[in-house]
Design a protein around this motif. Structure first.
Motif, PDB file in Angstrom:
ATOM      1  N   UNK A 244     -96.015  32.303 -70.401  1.00 12.08           N
ATOM      2  CA  UNK A 244     -97.089  31.317 -70.549  1.00 12.08           C
ATOM      3  C   UNK A 244     -97.131  30.738 -71.958  1.00 12.08           C
ATOM      4  N   UNK A 245     -96.885  31.588 -72.956  1.00 18.21           N
ATOM      5  CA  UNK A 245     -96.897  31.113 -74.340  1.00 18.21           C
ATOM      6  C   UNK A 245     -95.793  30.090 -74.574  1.00 18.21           C
ATOM      7  N   UNK A 246     -94.600  30.348 -74.024  1.00 17.37           N
ATOM      8  CA  UNK A 246     -93.495  29.397 -74.183  1.00 17.37           C
ATOM      9  C   UNK A 246     -93.828  28.060 -73.525  1.00 17.37           C
ATOM     10  N   UNK A 247     -94.480  28.124 -72.369  1.00 18.28           N
ATOM     11  CA  UNK A 247     -94.814  26.902 -71.639  1.00 18.28           C
ATOM     12  C   UNK A 247     -95.776  26.030 -72.447  1.00 18.28           C
ATOM     13  N   UNK A 248     -96.685  26.675 -73.186  1.00 17.71           N
ATOM     14  CA  UNK A 248     -97.655  25.926 -73.974  1.00 17.71           C
ATOM     15  C   UNK A 248     -97.055  25.383 -75.277  1.00 17.71           C
ATOM     16  N   UNK A 249     -95.923  25.949 -75.698  1.00 15.35           N
ATOM     17  CA  UNK A 249     -95.307  25.558 -76.967  1.00 15.35           C
ATOM     18  C   UNK A 249     -94.397  24.339 -76.845  1.00 15.35           C
TER      19      UNK A 249
ATOM     20  N   UNK B  11     -90.445  22.997 -71.335  1.00 13.35           N
ATOM     21  CA  UNK B  11     -90.402  24.284 -70.640  1.00 13.35           C
ATOM     22  C   UNK B  11     -91.502  24.325 -69.598  1.00 13.35           C
ATOM     23  N   UNK B  12     -91.114  24.641 -68.387  1.00 13.26           N
ATOM     24  CA  UNK B  12     -92.086  24.730 -67.301  1.00 13.26           C
ATOM     25  C   UNK B  12     -91.751  25.941 -66.436  1.00 13.26           C
ATOM     26  N   UNK B  13     -92.761  26.748 -66.129  1.00  6.09           N
ATOM     27  CA  UNK B  13     -92.568  27.926 -65.297  1.00  6.09           C
ATOM     28  C   UNK B  13     -92.668  27.533 -63.831  1.00  6.09           C
ATOM     29  N   UNK B  14     -91.588  27.785 -63.060  1.00  5.03           N
ATOM     30  CA  UNK B  14     -91.558  27.445 -61.639  1.00  5.03           C
ATOM     31  C   UNK B  14     -91.232  28.687 -60.820  1.00  5.03           C
ATOM     32  N   UNK B  15     -91.578  28.685 -59.545  1.00  7.90           N
ATOM     33  CA  UNK B  15     -91.352  29.833 -58.673  1.00  7.90           C
ATOM     34  C   UNK B  15     -90.016  29.749 -57.941  1.00  7.90           C
ATOM     35  N   UNK B  16     -89.420  28.569 -57.880  1.00 10.69           N
ATOM     36  CA  UNK B  16     -88.160  28.373 -57.161  1.00 10.69           C
ATOM     37  C   UNK B  16     -87.103  27.935 -58.150  1.00 10.69           C
ATOM     38  N   UNK B  17     -85.918  28.584 -58.099  1.00 14.40           N
ATOM     39  CA  UNK B  17     -84.811  28.240 -58.994  1.00 14.40           C
ATOM     40  C   UNK B  17     -83.744  27.490 -58.212  1.00 14.40           C
ATOM     41  N   UNK B  18     -83.252  26.395 -58.780  1.00 19.21           N
ATOM     42  CA  UNK B  18     -82.180  25.626 -58.162  1.00 19.21           C
ATOM     43  C   UNK B  18     -80.937  25.706 -59.045  1.00 19.21           C
ATOM     44  N   UNK B  19     -79.790  25.891 -58.416  1.00 16.47           N
ATOM     45  CA  UNK B  19     -78.535  25.954 -59.154  1.00 16.47           C
ATOM     46  C   UNK B  19     -78.262  24.592 -59.787  1.00 16.47           C
ATOM     47  N   UNK B  20     -77.965  24.610 -61.093  1.00 12.94           N
ATOM     48  CA  UNK B  20     -77.742  23.348 -61.794  1.00 12.94           C
ATOM     49  C   UNK B  20     -76.515  22.601 -61.283  1.00 12.94           C
ATOM     50  N   UNK B  21     -75.588  23.322 -60.646  1.00 16.84           N
ATOM     51  CA  UNK B  21     -74.360  22.675 -60.186  1.00 16.84           C
ATOM     52  C   UNK B  21     -74.526  22.001 -58.829  1.00 16.84           C
TER      53      UNK B  21
END
Length: 471
Positions: free
Chosen positions: A134-139, A143-153
Motif C-alpha cells: 500500500x505504501x508503494x502504491x501511494x508513492x 504502481x498499482x496493486x491488482x489481484x490478477x496478473x497478466x503475462x507481459x508477453x
C-alpha cells in the motif's frame, strides 16, 4: 498408515545421551510418530525432544552388546545415543530412518501440533501482501496493486493495457543486476564448511585452508557486494534497480532482502524482519520444502537442496556484527529462523510456494511461526544484549534496568562461542553507512539515543563514506 506400524521398539531404558559441550545424560528413550525423546528422572536435567524431520542422517556402531547411534541433524547438531542391546539399537535405528524420511504432507508434524498457549490472533493474516504494498502504491502513480496478473508477453486485455505499459516503463528505467543459478554449488559449499568445522585433527592453518576451500565466505561476499550495489544505486543515485536470476526465487531474494535491510531501519526490527521474510521469501515463492529437505549430512544425492535462506541469514549476521545497535534483535533470532526452516512444529515453511500452502489449506490446519516470535519478543529473548549495556551507560530508571536484566537471566539462550569466523572479507565499491538510529524499547516508550558510541567493525568490512541511509 499408522505411526505405530513404523515403530518396532517404542521405549528403551538405560540410554546414554552425549552432546558436545553438554553433560552426559542417562534416561529412557521413547519414539513417537514425530519425536525422539530422551527423559531422565534426575532433577534439573534437560529432556531431549528431537523432531524426526530434523534428522539428516544416522550412523550405527556396535561394541559387544552395546549399540551406538550417531544422529546428525539438519540444524547441524550431532548427538550420540548409547543403547544397551543390539536388537534394541537396530530397531530404534530402523524406525528413525523411516520416520525421518516420510514425505507425505498429511503425516507432517505441523498438522498435528497444538500450541500450549492461547492463540489470540491469526498469525497467517499478520503480513498480507496488500498491506505491504500500500505504501508503494501511494508513492508512485505508476504502481498499482491488482489481484490478477497478466503475462507481459501475451496480448493484454484492453482494461489492463495502460497498467502493463506503465510496468514496462518501470522495468526499462531500472538498472539491471543479473545473478547466476547457484543451488548445487551452495549445497557443496555447505557440506565442505561443515566438514571443516567438525574435523578437529587439523592445525589452525589447515583448518583455515579447508574453510577457504569451502567457498562459503566467497558466496557471502558476492551476495553482500551485490546487495550493497543495489542499495547504493537506490540511495545515492535515486535509481530504480531490477534484480533477476534464473527463476527469481533464490539469489534474487537474497539481494533484494539485504538491500532493504541496509536501507530501511524498519526491516531491522523483529516485526519488520518477520514481514520481510514473509513478503520477500514466502510470498515470493522461495521453494523452502525443496531447498531444505536435506542439510549438510545427508547421504542421499542432492536434488534441489541448497542453503539459500541460510546464506541470507549469514549475510544478515555479518551486518548485525558490524552494526549491533542498528538491529532490535540478536543472532538468536536468526538461529531460530534457521532451525524452523529445516524442521518445525509450524506450517510457515511447508510447501514450495504460497499457492501450495493455500491449496493444502495449511492456514486452517496448522499454526504459523510468527505466533511464537511475538510471545518471545514480549519476553525480550531476541533483543540485542548490547542494549542493556547502553541502558546502564545512560543511567536510566534502575527498576527498569533490573527488570530487563532479570528477564535476560531467565530467558536468554546460553551462548556457545563455536561460530565459524569470517576473516578479512572486504566488500568493495559500495561504501554504505548504516546509521545507529534510535532504538525504541517495546512497551515502555523509552528511546535510547546512540551518540558517541563506537561500534567495532569486525569480520566483513563495508567501507564507510558519505552515504547516509534514510531513516
Amino acid at each position: 498408515m499408522e505411526f505405530a506400524e513404523l515403530i518396532k521398539t517404542p521405549r528403551v531404558d538405560g540410554v546414554v545421551l552425549r552432546r558436545p559441550f553438554l553433560p552426559t545424560v542417562e534416561g529412557t528413550l521413547c519414539l513417537t510418530g514425530h519425536h525422539l525423546i530422551l527423559s531422565s528422572r534426575q532433577d534439573n536435567t534437560e529432556e531431549l525432544w528431537l523432531l524426526h524431520a530434523n534428522i539428516d542422517a544416522i550412523e550405527k556402531r556396535f561394541v559387544g552388546s552395546l549399540g551406538t547411534i550417531i544422529v546428525k541433524c539438519k540444524d547441524l547438531r550431532v548427538i550420540q545415543l548409547d543403547i544397551p542391546g543390539m536388537e534394541e539399537c537396530l530397531n530404534i535405528a530402523s524406525s528413525i530412518e523411516v520416520l525421518s524420511t516420510l514425505d507425505s504432507v498429511s503425516l507432517m508434524y505441523p498438522l498435528f501440533y497444538r500450541p500450549m498457549f492461547q492463540v489470540i490472533e491469526d498469525g497467517w493474516k499478520s503480513f498480507l501482501p496488500e498491506d505491504a504494498f500500500k505504501d508503494l502504491e501511494s508513492m508512485d502513480s505508476l504502481i498499482k496493486l491488482v489481484e490478477v496478473y497478466y503475462n507481459l508477453s501475451s496480448p493484454p486485455p484492453p482494461r489492463s493495457s495502460i497498467l502493463q505499459e506503465s510496468l514496462i516503463k518501470l522495468i526499462e528505467a531500472c538498472n539491471n543486476l543479473s545473478l547466476p543459478p547457484r543451488s548445487s554449488i551452495l549445497q557443496e559449499s555447505l557440506i565442505k564448511l561443515v566438514e571443516a568445522c567438525n574435523d578437529q585433527s587439523h592445525s589452525m592453518d589447515r583448518w583455515l585452508s579447508k574453510l577457504e576451500a569451502s567457498n562459503w565466505q566467497t558466496h557471502v561476499k558476492e551476495i553482500l557486494t551485490t546487495a550493497c550495489l543495489a542499495a547504493q544505486c537506490i540511495d545515492r543515485e535515486g535509481a530504480s534497480v531490477l534484480v533477476h536470476g534464473t527463476e527469481g526465487t533464490d539469489s534474487t531474494l537474497q539481494v533484494t532482502s539485504l538491500a532493504q535491510i541496509i536501507l530501511d531501519p524498519a526491516c531491522r526490527t523483529i516485526q519488520g524482519f518477520q514481514a520481510l521474510v514473509e513478503r520477500e521469501w514466502l510470498q515470493a515463492g522461495h521453494p523452502f520444502q525443496q531447498r531444505c529437505s536435506q542439510s549438510a549430512y545427508s547421504n542421499s544425492k542432492p536434488r534441489c537442496e541448497a542453503p539459500v535462506f541460510l546464506l541470507f541469514l549469514d549475510c544478515v549476521w555479518q551486518i548485525l556484527r558490524q552494526f549491533p545497535c542498528s538491529f532490535q534483535f540478536s543472532q538468536h533470532f536468526l538461529v531460530l529462523l534457521f532451525e524452523h526452516t529445516y524442521a518445525s512444529q509450524f506450517g510457515t515453511f511447508m510447501g514450495n510456494s504460497a499457492s501450495e500452502r493455500s491449496v493444502r489449506e495449511l492456514h486452517a490446519e496448522s499454526h504459523t511461526l510468527c505466533l511464537v516470535m511475538d510471545i518471545q519478543c514480549l519476553q525480550k529473548v531476541f533483543i540485542h544484549l548490547d542494549l542493556f549495556h547502553i541502558l546502564l551507560c545512560y543511567n536510566l530508571n534502575s527498576t527498569w534496568i533490573k527488570y530487563i536484566l532479570f528477564l535476560t537471566h531467565q530467558h536468554t539462550i546460553p551462548h556457545k562461542d563455536n561460530t565459524v569466523p569470517h576473516n578479512d572479507i572486504t566488500i568493495p565499491h559500495n561504501d554504505i553507512t548504516i546509521p545507529h538510529n534510535d532504538i525504541t524499547v517495546p512497551h515502555n516508550d523509552i528511546t535510547i539515543p546512540h551518540n558517541d558510541i563506537t561500534i567495532p567493525h569486525n569480520d566483513i568490512t563495508i567501507p564507510h563514506n558519505d552515504i547516509t541511509i534514510p531513516h
